[in-house]
Design a protein around this motif. Structure first.
Motif, short mmCIF file in Angstrom:
data_model
loop_
_atom_site.label_atom_id
_atom_site.label_comp_id
_atom_site.label_asym_id
_atom_site.label_seq_id
_atom_site.Cartn_x
_atom_site.Cartn_y
_atom_site.Cartn_z
N GLN A 1 0.84 -1.21 0.00
CA GLN A 1 0.00 0.00 0.00
C GLN A 1 0.88 1.26 0.00
N THR A 2 1.89 1.28 0.85
CA THR A 2 2.82 2.42 0.92
C THR A 2 3.54 2.59 -0.41
N SER A 3 3.95 1.49 -1.03
CA SER A 3 4.63 1.54 -2.32
C SER A 3 3.72 2.14 -3.39
N ARG A 4 2.45 1.73 -3.42
CA ARG A 4 1.49 2.27 -4.39
C ARG A 4 1.27 3.77 -4.16
N GLU A 5 1.14 4.15 -2.89
CA GLU A 5 0.95 5.57 -2.57
C GLU A 5 2.16 6.40 -2.98
N SER A 6 3.36 5.88 -2.73
CA SER A 6 4.58 6.59 -3.12
C SER A 6 4.65 6.73 -4.64
N ARG A 7 4.34 5.66 -5.34
CA ARG A 7 4.36 5.67 -6.81
C ARG A 7 3.39 6.74 -7.34
N ALA B 1 15.70 15.06 -8.62
CA ALA B 1 15.71 15.89 -7.42
C ALA B 1 14.46 16.77 -7.37
N ASP B 2 14.06 17.32 -8.53
CA ASP B 2 12.83 18.13 -8.60
C ASP B 2 11.62 17.30 -8.22
N VAL B 3 11.54 16.09 -8.79
CA VAL B 3 10.40 15.21 -8.53
C VAL B 3 10.37 14.79 -7.06
N ALA B 4 11.54 14.48 -6.50
CA ALA B 4 11.61 14.08 -5.10
C ALA B 4 11.14 15.22 -4.19
N GLU B 5 11.60 16.42 -4.49
CA GLU B 5 11.21 17.57 -3.67
C GLU B 5 9.70 17.82 -3.76
N ARG B 6 9.15 17.78 -4.96
CA ARG B 6 7.72 18.05 -5.15
C ARG B 6 6.86 16.95 -4.53
N SER B 7 7.28 15.70 -4.65
CA SER B 7 6.47 14.57 -4.18
C SER B 7 6.64 14.27 -2.69
N GLY B 8 7.79 14.69 -2.14
CA GLY B 8 8.08 14.35 -0.75
C GLY B 8 8.58 12.92 -0.60
N SER C 1 11.71 10.10 -1.41
CA SER C 1 13.16 10.16 -1.60
C SER C 1 13.55 9.96 -3.07
N ARG C 2 14.62 10.63 -3.46
CA ARG C 2 15.11 10.57 -4.83
C ARG C 2 15.42 9.14 -5.25
N GLY C 3 15.95 8.33 -4.33
CA GLY C 3 16.30 6.95 -4.64
C GLY C 3 15.11 6.07 -4.94
N SER C 4 13.93 6.46 -4.48
CA SER C 4 12.72 5.68 -4.74
C SER C 4 12.26 5.77 -6.19
#
Length: 195
Positions: A7-13, A35-42, A44-47
């Motif tokens: 569920q957490t993975s789907r929400e992060s995606r 980095a832009d996407v990570a900042e906007r989405s909250g 982590s960049r590695g995800s």
């Protein structure tokens, strides 16, 4: 049964896809970084590469999600010819004011480049839009010299063109007024008995 981790993975995606779609529409694909996407989405960049493999995978996922959102929004059919005309006009306004429309217009140039990874997705997007318009138009008593297919191509092309002009000169182009004018032109092509 879905685990909490799934569920957490789907929400992060989903958060990543929404953020990337917004950024691609605002800045374009090439200018947007993880980095832009990570900042906007909250998230982590590695995800991001873990979910999508790379930037191209992210772009393709954003376009696929956007096409699916359009399809869901365009499934309702009118009950009568009279309702059909009104629903077509409402549908045109909705279609060209979707957040995804700006994304598609912004990425259009990249889709036209030789070897573009999104060329096929753009064909699918345009086919979906034309097919939707054509289905609505076929329910109306169009004059014999005006085919639903040709009018659908014209409507989709006009909508994309309006958005391109608005993105280039937002202070000089009012997309709502332009779309109202497009609707008036379509209405003029349909005999009064069909409305």
């Amino acid at each position: 049964m879905t685990t909490r981790r799934e569920q957490t993975s789907r929400e992060s995606r989903e958060l990543i896809l929404v953020a990337a779609a917004e950024l691609f529409a605002e800045k374009g694909y090439r200018q947007t970084t993880f980095a832009d996407v990570a900042e906007r989405s909250g998230i982590s960049r590695g995800s991001i590469p873990w979910h999508f493999g790379g930037k191209e995978g992210l772009l393709l996922a954003v376009l696929e999600r956007s096409v699916n959102l359009i399809r869901v929004g365009l499934t309702e059919e009118p009950g009568s010819v009279e309702a059909g005309f009104d629903r077509l006009m409402e549908g045109l306004n909705t279609l060209f004011t979707l957040p995804t429309t700006r994304l598609f217009v912004t990425l259009l140039v990249e889709a036209l480049e030789p070897g573009s990874p999104i060329h096929g997705r753009y064909l699918e997007i345009h086919n979906t839009l034309r097919e939707h318009c054509r289905r609505w138009l076929e329910r109306l008593p169009l004059p014999p010299e005006l085919s639903a297919e040709a009018l659908a191509v014209t409507i989709v092309g006009a909508g994309i063109g309006i958005h391109q002009q608005w993105l280039l000169a937002p202070d000089r182009v009012d997309p709502e007024k332009a779309l109202a004018a497009l609707c008036a032109l379509v209405a003029g092509a349909v005999p009064p008995a069909g409305r």
